[in-house]
Structure formats: C-alpha cells, structure tokens
Enzyme design. Structure first.
Site, PDB file in Angstrom:
ATOM      1  N   GLU A 179     -12.632 -22.280 -23.936  1.00 32.08           N
ATOM      2  CA  GLU A 179     -14.137 -22.030 -23.610  1.00 32.08           C
ATOM      3  C   GLU A 179     -15.044 -23.126 -24.821  1.00 32.08           C
ATOM      4  O   GLU A 179     -15.053 -22.452 -25.633  1.00 32.08           O
ATOM      5  CB  GLU A 179     -14.729 -20.861 -23.520  1.00 32.08           C
ATOM      6  CG  GLU A 179     -16.135 -20.811 -23.490  1.00 32.08           C
ATOM      7  CD  GLU A 179     -16.938 -19.621 -24.068  1.00 32.08           C
ATOM      8  OE1 GLU A 179     -18.293 -19.263 -23.620  1.00 32.08           O
ATOM      9  OE2 GLU A 179     -16.436 -19.155 -25.014  1.00 32.08           O
ATOM     10  N   ASP A 219     -11.505 -17.531 -25.550  1.00 34.32           N
ATOM     11  CA  ASP A 219     -12.963 -17.637 -25.852  1.00 34.32           C
ATOM     12  C   ASP A 219     -13.386 -18.313 -26.933  1.00 34.32           C
ATOM     13  O   ASP A 219     -12.754 -18.345 -28.159  1.00 34.32           O
ATOM     14  CB  ASP A 219     -13.420 -15.869 -25.998  1.00 34.32           C
ATOM     15  CG  ASP A 219     -14.605 -15.628 -26.158  1.00 34.32           C
ATOM     16  OD1 ASP A 219     -15.557 -16.099 -25.111  1.00 34.32           O
ATOM     17  OD2 ASP A 219     -15.444 -15.260 -27.168  1.00 34.32           O
TER      18      ASP A 219
END
Ligand code: CA
Length: 473
Positions: A252, A222
């Site tokens: 990400e 993330d």
C-alpha cells in the site's frame, strides 16, 4: 482477489467463520485469492480494525486489551478460515502492519527528545528536553510465548502524544521513504526504527513465525511509503527463501503520483506489486464529474497502463469509503463501469472490495451510510473474465464519452465487446475480428442481439451512464 473487509465490518467475532464458510462459493464465482484483515491484537481490542497494532504475536489467543479474540474472532477460527479457503483452492494473503505500534503498556523517561514540525519533519520545534512517553511494550498477557522481545523507546524513531510528534534521543528519520512533509517516515503511534538491528531481526523472525503458523500465500503490506524501501528487499527475499514459495506481495503505497510508484518499484526491484492508486482517483473523479469527465483519459497516469504486471487494480477500499481517512468515494452509478475496467481487461491483478460485493450499511460521526451491492454485475464480469478475455485485444479508448474494447478470442474462447458511456444512450463501432457473428448483451441493458459485418465490425450500444458486455452467442 477479494478484499474481505471494510472499515465498518461488524465486530461480532464471526468474521473468520463467515468467510471460511463462503470460500467454496467464491472460488466457483471466479475469485482466486482472499485478502484477510490484520489478524493480530490492536490497541482498540475488539473495536480495532487491526491497523492500530499492539501485538503481532496475538492473533486472538491471549487476554490483552480487554479481550482474547480480535474484532474478527479467535486464533483457532483464523486458522479454520485459512484452511477452508485453501481447501477451496483460494490463495490467502495476510495483512502485514510493520510500521508502528500502538497502545503501549508503560511509560519511560527519555532524557533527550525534541518536537518536530508536522509539515516539515526535518525541522525541530523548541528545545531538546527530557520527557516521559508511552513507549514500553511488555505484553503482560502473553509474556514470552512465541517471542521474548520487549519493546523499549530505543526501538522507535518517534512517537506522537497529545498531537505532538517527538523525535527520540539520537534518532534520525529513515531515508528512502516518501517525501511528503519533507520526510514521511512517521505516520502514527510508536514508529519502528528500521535502522535498529533488533527491530529488523524481530520483523524477520515474526514473518517466518507467521508463515510457519498460518501458511499464507502472500502479503498485503501496510503503509510501505513510511518504511525504508530497502528493508523490504531483504525481508521479502527472506520470506520467500524460508518457504521456498514465490509468495505474492502487494504494497500500500498511497500516492496518486505515478512517478513515486515507479520509484518505489525501482527501489524494491520489482519484488512487490503496488495498488493502482492513480486508477482509483481517476474512477473517483470520473464518478463525480459525470459527462464532464474525458473517458478517453480513464487510464492516464495509472500503474496498470505503465506496469501492468505489478499493478493491483482496485475501485474502492477500507480507507477510501465514506467517513474514512482517505475518503474518495467512487459513486455508485460508476462502479459497474469501474469494475468492467478492472475485471474485463487482461492487465493488472484485480481486487474486489467486499462492501461493493455485499453492500454495506453503517453509521459514524453522525452520518448514516449505505453502499450498494454490485454483486450481480461483478459475478457476471467474473464469469465473462474467465470465458472471454483472450486473444487479440482492440482498444477504443478514444472518445470523451463512449469508450470500449474487444477481445477476439482464441481456439477455446469466444469473442467479446465491452462498451461504456458517461453520457446518454450511445453506440460505438468496434471490430471483434469475427465476421458475421452474433452478440448479446449479458448485462441486459439492450435486449436485441447484433451481428458483425463481413469485416468483423458492429455498432455496439449501451444505455446512458452504463456498461454493456456483448459476448458471442
Ligand atoms: Ca516509519
């Protein structure tokens, strides 16, 4: 891979059991991996999607934040889901949130903090001063099980309270992060200071504990643009050495700027895949513009075109779905076209969004949202992907409205032609390399079969706004 969750996945605690029970069927359909949501306790207890991470060591095992289980279930159920998936032959990827912590257990006095300009993080606002801040994490419900580390203000660079970002005493924002807002180290919560040896040490320790405890095959990481990129060179090497496995990793890095994705891949030296964010935005714009979009530019500026080996292609995710922070919906009519691009070409690693597969219905912020299920077509495409995406590919991405491509097949696989349009019913001449061969449209938009001529060409048709997939009869 399947992204198994969306933002509004029910928080009934039945998630792990439910996906464990589906594993065999998904493997038979053609999926090869599951991306599972963040499994640890977030500040929002059973409401937390997982990104408001409070305790990385509590995967639904300790009574913290008002609950033992997470939104998705208990630790035992998580283990059961992973076991079922791996027994079915699927890989399992864990969602890793290292950037920030939320829901501190206590306040601490920090004698020298300063507010920063949210749009220019290098610019301070007002005077340095002392302030009490929520920066202490002592995990009273877990104690020192699995790790004795308690978090204090000096493990963080900055925190936000009442809308103000405070940089903490003697701290500097990390280098090698995204340059939005001058320096995008800080995203939310208590921002970990990756220059601090104890912080890096705990991240390495936790990663190995997680791999030993749950046996994952890889990671979805993330918010990587908010963490010094160089950290992940060491972290991923350590994880791969520890398991002696070539653990998969996708980051990400949420930017539609291919230059920034290219730079991140350079900085991490190819250790990490990235989601193809520019591709998602191309799909979004194409779906909104209808026939006003130039279909010939659908892959322009995308990672899958520039670096197909490190691109994870996607259509939608839990942040881009309606009412979420990066809302940029791909309209329903375009999703079959987008999934054909993602699933029926031999470039990139495709990710299917659970809400596109199962559909979704939810309410938030005074709105009621329904997302259509595209499972029938996605299943068809997954089947065609395994049978027909082989041999020479010929691209016809050369028209404002109607584009397509073909695969010639090989000794073990038949040939296929894919054709799509964002305007009215249309036909495109394409070469499959197979003369006098009959094709039928498995999407059933066109009933009549078609034959190639003596040179292996045929006029392949589709309906307005649709995609047709012609396979060798
Ligand atoms: Ca950060």
């Amino acid at each position: 891979m399947m992204q198994t969750f969306h933002w509004y996945t029910p928080n009934d605690g039945g998630f792990w059991n439910g996906w464990g029970a589906r594993a065999t069927e998904l493997e038979q359909k053609g999926f090869t991996a599951l991306w599972l949501p963040p499994a640890y306790k977030g500040m929002g207890g059973t409401w937390d999607v997982g990104y408001g991470v409070y305790d990385l060591f509590d995967c639904g095992e300790f009574d913290q934040k008002g609950t033992v289980r997470t939104k998705y279930g208990t630790k035992e159920e998580y283990l059961g889901c992973i076991r079922a998936a791996r027994d079915a032959g699927l890989q399992v990827y864990a969602d890793v949130v290292l950037n920030h912590r939320m829901g501190a257990d206590g306040k601490q006095w920090v004698d020298d903090v300063v507010a920063v300009d949210p749009r220019d993080r290098n610019r301070t606002l007002g005077n340095r001063h002392g302030r009490e801040l929520w920066t202490r994490f002592s995990f009273p419900g877990r104690g020192d099980t699995y790790s004795g580390m308690q978090w204090e203000w000096w493990h963080f660079d900055a925190t936000r309270e009442h809308g103000t970002i405070y940089k903490l005493k003697d701290k500097r924002f990390e280098t090698h992060v995204d340059e939005e807002n001058a320096n995008y180290d800080f995203l939310m919560g208590c921002d970990l200071d990756f220059d601090h040896e104890q912080v890096r040490g705990e991240a390495h320790y936790w990663g190995k504990w997680y791999l030993d405890s749950f046996g994952m095959d890889g990671f979805r990481i993330d918010a990587v643009k908010h963490i010094r990129s160089l950290f992940f060179r060491h972290w991923l090497d350590d994880m791969r050495n520890h398991t002696q496995k070539n653990l998969f990793a996708v980051g990400e890095y949420w930017s539609s700027d291919i230059g920034r994705l290219r730079r991140y891949i350079d900085q991490t030296e190819g250790r990490m895949h990235l989601f193809d964010v520019p591709l998602h935005y191309n799909f979004h714009r194409a779906s909104k513009a209808g026939a006003g979009y130039d279909m010939g530019s659908l892959l322009s500026g995308t990672l899958v075109r520039e670096n197909p080996l490190l691109a994870v292609t996607l259509v939608e995710n839990h942040d881009t779905q309606p009412l979420q922070s990066l809302e940029s919906l791909v309209e329903s009519w375009f999703k079959p076209l987008a999934y054909a691009i993602v699933l029926l070409r031999d470039e990139g690693y495709p990710c299917v969004f659970a809400a596109d597969y199962d559909g979704a219905h939810y309410e938030d912020k005074g709105y009621e949202i329904r997302l259509d299920s595209h499972r029938w077509l996605i299943d068809l495409f997954l089947d065609a992907r395994r049978k027909y995406t082989f041999g020479q590919r010929r691209d016809y991405l050369d028209h404002r409205h109607i584009i397509g491509w073909t695969f010639q097949g090989d000794d073990n696989h038949g040939s296929m032609a894919v054709v799509m349009t964002n305007a009215g019913d249309d036909t495109k001449w394409m070469e499959t390399g197979k003369p006098y061969t009959a094709y039928r449209d498995i999407t059933r938009h066109i009933d009549e079969s078609i034959r190639t001529d003596e040179w292996g060409w045929a006029p392949f048709s589709t309906r307005g706004g649709k995609v047709s997939v012609w396979v060798e009869e």
